[in-house]
Design an enzyme around this catalytic site. Structure first.
Site, PDB file in Angstrom:
ATOM      1  N   ARG A  47      35.396  28.739  34.856  1.00 29.53           N
ATOM      2  CA  ARG A  47      35.417  30.092  34.325  1.00 29.53           C
ATOM      3  C   ARG A  47      34.511  30.999  35.142  1.00 29.53           C
ATOM      4  O   ARG A  47      33.390  30.628  35.489  1.00 29.53           O
ATOM      5  CB  ARG A  47      34.955  30.096  32.868  1.00 29.53           C
ATOM      6  CG  ARG A  47      34.669  31.473  32.290  1.00 29.53           C
ATOM      7  CD  ARG A  47      35.923  32.251  31.964  1.00 29.53           C
ATOM      8  NE  ARG A  47      35.626  33.672  31.839  1.00 29.53           N
ATOM      9  CZ  ARG A  47      36.493  34.580  31.442  1.00 29.53           C
ATOM     10  NH1 ARG A  47      37.716  34.221  31.130  1.00 29.53           N
ATOM     11  NH2 ARG A  47      36.157  35.837  31.362  1.00 29.53           N
ATOM     12  N   HIS A 428      52.324  39.572  41.366  1.00 25.98           N
ATOM     13  CA  HIS A 428      52.395  40.946  41.847  1.00 25.98           C
ATOM     14  C   HIS A 428      53.828  41.356  42.148  1.00 25.98           C
ATOM     15  O   HIS A 428      54.675  40.520  42.478  1.00 25.98           O
ATOM     16  CB  HIS A 428      51.547  41.105  43.114  1.00 25.98           C
ATOM     17  CG  HIS A 428      50.089  40.939  42.860  1.00 25.98           C
ATOM     18  ND1 HIS A 428      49.207  40.518  43.828  1.00 25.98           N
ATOM     19  CD2 HIS A 428      49.346  41.133  41.748  1.00 25.98           C
ATOM     20  CE1 HIS A 428      47.988  40.463  43.320  1.00 25.98           C
ATOM     21  NE2 HIS A 428      48.057  40.828  42.063  1.00 25.98           N
ATOM     22  N   LYS A 448      47.313  31.905  62.654  1.00 32.09           N
ATOM     23  CA  LYS A 448      46.573  30.843  63.339  1.00 32.09           C
ATOM     24  C   LYS A 448      46.868  30.837  64.830  1.00 32.09           C
ATOM     25  O   LYS A 448      45.970  30.608  65.660  1.00 32.09           O
ATOM     26  CB  LYS A 448      46.933  29.497  62.713  1.00 32.09           C
ATOM     27  CG  LYS A 448      46.090  28.334  63.205  1.00 32.09           C
ATOM     28  CD  LYS A 448      46.406  27.069  62.423  1.00 32.09           C
ATOM     29  CE  LYS A 448      45.516  25.912  62.864  1.00 32.09           C
ATOM     30  NZ  LYS A 448      45.799  24.675  62.084  1.00 32.09           N
ATOM     31  N   GLY A 451      44.726  33.241  66.905  1.00 32.85           N
ATOM     32  CA  GLY A 451      43.283  33.056  66.922  1.00 32.85           C
ATOM     33  C   GLY A 451      42.565  33.407  65.643  1.00 32.85           C
ATOM     34  O   GLY A 451      41.325  33.355  65.593  1.00 32.85           O
ATOM     35  N   VAL A 452      43.290  33.764  64.595  1.00 34.14           N
ATOM     36  CA  VAL A 452      42.655  34.013  63.307  1.00 34.14           C
ATOM     37  C   VAL A 452      42.194  32.679  62.727  1.00 34.14           C
ATOM     38  O   VAL A 452      42.854  31.650  62.882  1.00 34.14           O
ATOM     39  CB  VAL A 452      43.641  34.708  62.342  1.00 34.14           C
ATOM     40  CG1 VAL A 452      43.046  34.821  60.945  1.00 34.14           C
ATOM     41  CG2 VAL A 452      43.997  36.094  62.865  1.00 34.14           C
ATOM     42  N   VAL A 454      42.159  30.272  60.074  1.00 35.84           N
ATOM     43  CA  VAL A 454      43.007  30.023  58.913  1.00 35.84           C
ATOM     44  C   VAL A 454      42.676  28.644  58.338  1.00 35.84           C
ATOM     45  O   VAL A 454      42.806  27.637  59.035  1.00 35.84           O
ATOM     46  CB  VAL A 454      44.500  30.081  59.283  1.00 35.84           C
ATOM     47  CG1 VAL A 454      45.369  29.819  58.046  1.00 35.84           C
ATOM     48  CG2 VAL A 454      44.844  31.437  59.900  1.00 35.84           C
ATOM     49  N   PRO A 455      42.251  28.570  57.084  1.00 35.53           N
ATOM     50  CA  PRO A 455      41.954  27.259  56.484  1.00 35.53           C
ATOM     51  C   PRO A 455      43.244  26.487  56.205  1.00 35.53           C
ATOM     52  O   PRO A 455      44.343  27.053  56.231  1.00 35.53           O
ATOM     53  CB  PRO A 455      41.239  27.625  55.182  1.00 35.53           C
ATOM     54  CG  PRO A 455      41.756  28.977  54.841  1.00 35.53           C
ATOM     55  CD  PRO A 455      42.001  29.678  56.143  1.00 35.53           C
ATOM     56  N   ARG A 456      43.114  25.202  55.939  1.00 38.69           N
ATOM     57  CA  ARG A 456      44.288  24.392  55.610  1.00 38.69           C
ATOM     58  C   ARG A 456      44.768  24.655  54.186  1.00 38.69           C
ATOM     59  O   ARG A 456      45.930  24.405  53.869  1.00 38.69           O
ATOM     60  CB  ARG A 456      43.970  22.911  55.787  1.00 38.69           C
ATOM     61  CG  ARG A 456      43.780  22.495  57.242  1.00 38.69           C
ATOM     62  CD  ARG A 456      43.426  21.025  57.338  1.00 38.69           C
ATOM     63  NE  ARG A 456      42.156  20.727  56.675  1.00 38.69           N
ATOM     64  CZ  ARG A 456      41.644  19.508  56.581  1.00 38.69           C
ATOM     65  NH1 ARG A 456      42.299  18.466  57.069  1.00 38.69           N
ATOM     66  NH2 ARG A 456      40.471  19.323  55.969  1.00 38.69           N
TER      67      ARG A 456
END
Length: 655
Positions: A47, A428, A448, A451-452, A454-456
């Site tokens: 929460r 949305h 990705k 070059g950004v 980006v997480p997995r």
């Protein structure tokens, strides 16, 4: 073993009643604790938001009382981490006991037991140039196939807010305004950021608010023209108008050249009208945030409405002073989660904007990313995208063309949509992929490749942000500064009382009812039980007047002493009592069926008066019956009841 994962339950919006959002779940757990234990169910709760500690405390207590394993986590835990815990993919940490209430902002921030990430200074005696300098102009628009395309930033300010920003709030949103003033105060602003309010449904007047512990008055105007004329320093409008009037009020506001930024909170504005708003805003050089947004925040400077949550959340996320990380997201709720993540993994937020979830937002990801690129105080950028639309590809193009050079961390939410065989519409209006390129997976891959960072998965977003931040610190791009605690702000009396932090002698006391809890208590009986048992107004009056349940007032085994006294008096003094005798014979029959079907005080008074009229010798039978027919007896009862109800009304108003 089965597991329930309850993530960020949306409770009641009232800040002091968030635990009410858990009441249905608590009731269900208590009612079905047997089957839950039988199936070895474990419950995981995470929460965040206003007064979240109270909600977690409530859930923790029900776990202890029922013996069901319930693991509760607050903002210190990533919002989706409990899913992995519930599935057994990650360990369940041993959490210390959760604080009993959200009163942290009463304490000096230096006394916090947490260990925050290195942070920038919270002292603003020497404000940075990009925060107080005149607004910069963005670079001229590039060709149609370059960035930004096709929306131009020409004529719009790079810096939307400063420590001197003044705003007008459209709508009687007193709680949001008070939240803005509290934010201003802990940011050590010299003056409140709200100059005036506009509310067409009332006359011009002044509304009372708090500035720290002092009371101040903010003017409320009936029309926009008067507010603008009397407050030429205002350059921001925060529009809380409903979807029915948001369009007209925003279009009217853009006719005033002093307004440079407008936040539209309402959702549900028709897309055709939103596009007209966007077109006029581009012509006027006005930046629109929204519609369907919570707004945005610039730590140490200005916040829009309810952005950032309550004051304790502002302090916990270090939003009272600027950091080095700027972000932009669609979701207002997720922007608050970004405040939390960024505060725990970096030196904090420099600026954050939620553009809103509609298909045609007033400003786009790229509009704000370009502003952040041109803002010296921003050292890295975080973008939280989602399924639907192609705005993220503009970021890719900006990087390829060399327009964007600062480190960018981005994740597009909605990768699970690929697991569904049919088209999925998320929360949305714009969160729906109409083609393969609009899927979250495709956009994450494209980001990705240029070059950004980006997480997995969303779970790793905080780790990636921290990694990029630490590299910038190691390379000297970011120099963490010592934290300086903000001023403390008193807690509102109503909230402190709700949390049980204070007590105050009552100005007026009554034994009639107890109104201190969540519902009225009549003689120890909650009002909901009165409704369930269908006691009616007579039962309620019995509880109020005699402090006993009606069934205990007058039964064959527990007779009403008033009835016995009156009965004895009538038999002793009246010449004859034929009607009373008949009533008592009927009573023998009714009480044999049910003990409470007894002659009550009203009935006894009625039959006694008839016996008196007919047998006292002063009236003929015809005269006595005439008095009865014209309602003389009813007048006696109405008079007595009126006196009682008047007394109840006076007591109720006094309470």
């Amino acid at each position: 073993m089965e597991a329930w994962s309850l993530r960020d339950i949306k409770g009641c919006q009232s800040r002091s009643h968030v635990p009410l959002g858990f009441q249905g779940i608590v009731r269900a757990i208590r009612d079905y604790q047997g089957p839950l234990k039988e199936h070895e169910v474990t419950v995981f709760v995470r929460r965040g938001g206003p007064n979240y500690q109270e909600g977690l405390r409530v859930m923790g207590e029900v776990g202890k009382t029922t013996g069901i394993p319930i693991h509760v986590f607050g903002t210190e835990t990533h919002m989706t981490a409990i899913v992995g815990m519930a599935l057994g993919h990650r360990p369940i940490p041993n959490q210390p006991p959760t604080a009993a209430h959200t009163a942290n902002f009463l304490l000096n921030a230096s006394g916090s037991t947490s260990t925050p990430a290195p942070s920038r200074t919270a002292s603003f005696s020497e404000s940075r140039a990009d925060e107080v300098a005149p607004a910069k102009k963005a670079k001229p628009a590039m060709p149609q196939d370059s960035v930004p395309s096709p929306r131009s930033l020409q004529g719009k300010s790079t810096t939307l807010f400063s420590r001197h920003t003044k705003a007008i709030v459209w709508g009687m949103q007193t709680r949001a305004v008070q939240g803005m003033l509290d934010f201003d105060y802990v940011c050590s602003r010299d003056e409140p950021s709200v100059a005036a309010m506009v509310y067409p449904f009332t006359g011009d007047h002044k509304q009372k608010f708090y500035w720290g512990h002092k009371e101040i008055l903010i003017p409320v105007f009936k029309n926009m023209a008067d507010a603008m004329r009397k407050h030429p320093e205002v350059d921001v409008l925060i529009n809380f108008a409903s979807l029915r009037s948001a369009y007209d009020s925003t279009m009217e506001t853009m006719n005033y050249a002093q307004i440079r930024t407008i936040a539209i909170i309402a959702e549900g504005i028709p897309e055709a009208l939103t596009r007209k708003l966007i077109k006029k805003a581009d012509q006027k050089g006005v930046t629109i945030i929204g519609p369907a947004t919570v707004g945005g925040i610039k730590p140490g400077c200005f916040k829009i409405g309810n952005t950032g949550g309550m004051l304790d959340n502002i302090l916990a996320s270090k939003l009272y002073r600027p950091g080095s990380v700027a972000y932009v997201s669609r979701s207002g709720g997720m922007s608050n989660e970004l405040n939390n993540i960024i505060s725990r993994t970096t030196d904090g937020v420099y600026e954050g904007v939620a553009i809103g979830g509609d298909r045609y937002p007033g400003s786009t990801f790229m509009d704000h990313v370009l502003r952040y690129q041109d803002t010296p105080g921003v050292k890295m950028i975080v973008v939280l995208g989602e399924i639907g639309g192609t705005e993220e590809y503009k970021i890719c193009r900006g990087i390829k063309e060399g327009r964007l050079t600062k480190p960018i961390v981005c994740w597009c939410i909605g990768t699970c949509a690929t697991m569904f065989s049919s088209e999925v519409q998320f929360g949305h209006a714009g969160a729906c992929a109409n083609q393969a390129s609009e899927t979250a997976v495709a956009k994450n891959q494209a980001l990705k490749e240029v070059g950004v960072f980006v997480p997995r998965s969303f779970d790793e977003l905080g780790e990636i942000i921290q990694s990029v931040y630490e590299d910038l610190v190691a390379n000297g791009v970011i120099v963490p500064a010592q934290e300086v605690p903000p001023p403390t702000v008193p807690m509102d009396y109503s909230w402190a009382r709700e949390l049980g932090l204070i007590r105050k002698p009552a100005s007026f006391m009554t034994s009639i009812c107890d109104e201190r809890g969540q519902e009225l208590i009549y003689a120890g009986m909650p009002i909901t039980e009165v409704f369930k048992e269908e006691m009616g107004i007579g039962g309620v009056l019995g509880l109020l007047w005699f402090q006993k349940r009606p069934l205990l007032l007058n039964t064959i085994n527990n007779p009403d002493m008033r009835v016995q006294i009156l009965k004895d008096y009538v038999r002793q003094h009246f010449p004859a009592t034929p009607l009373l005798d008949y009533a008592l014979e009927v009573e023998k029959i009714t009480t044999s069926k049910k003990p409470n079907l007894i002659l009550n005080v009203d009935g006894l008074i009625g039959v006694a008066f008839v016996d008196m009229l007919r047998n006292c010798g002063s009236f003929t039978r015809e005269e006595a019956d005439e008095y009865i027919d014209i309602g003389a007896l009813n007048g006696i009862f109405v008079l007595g009841r009126s006196m009682g109800f008047i007394g109840e009304s006076i007591l109720a108003k006094s309470c």
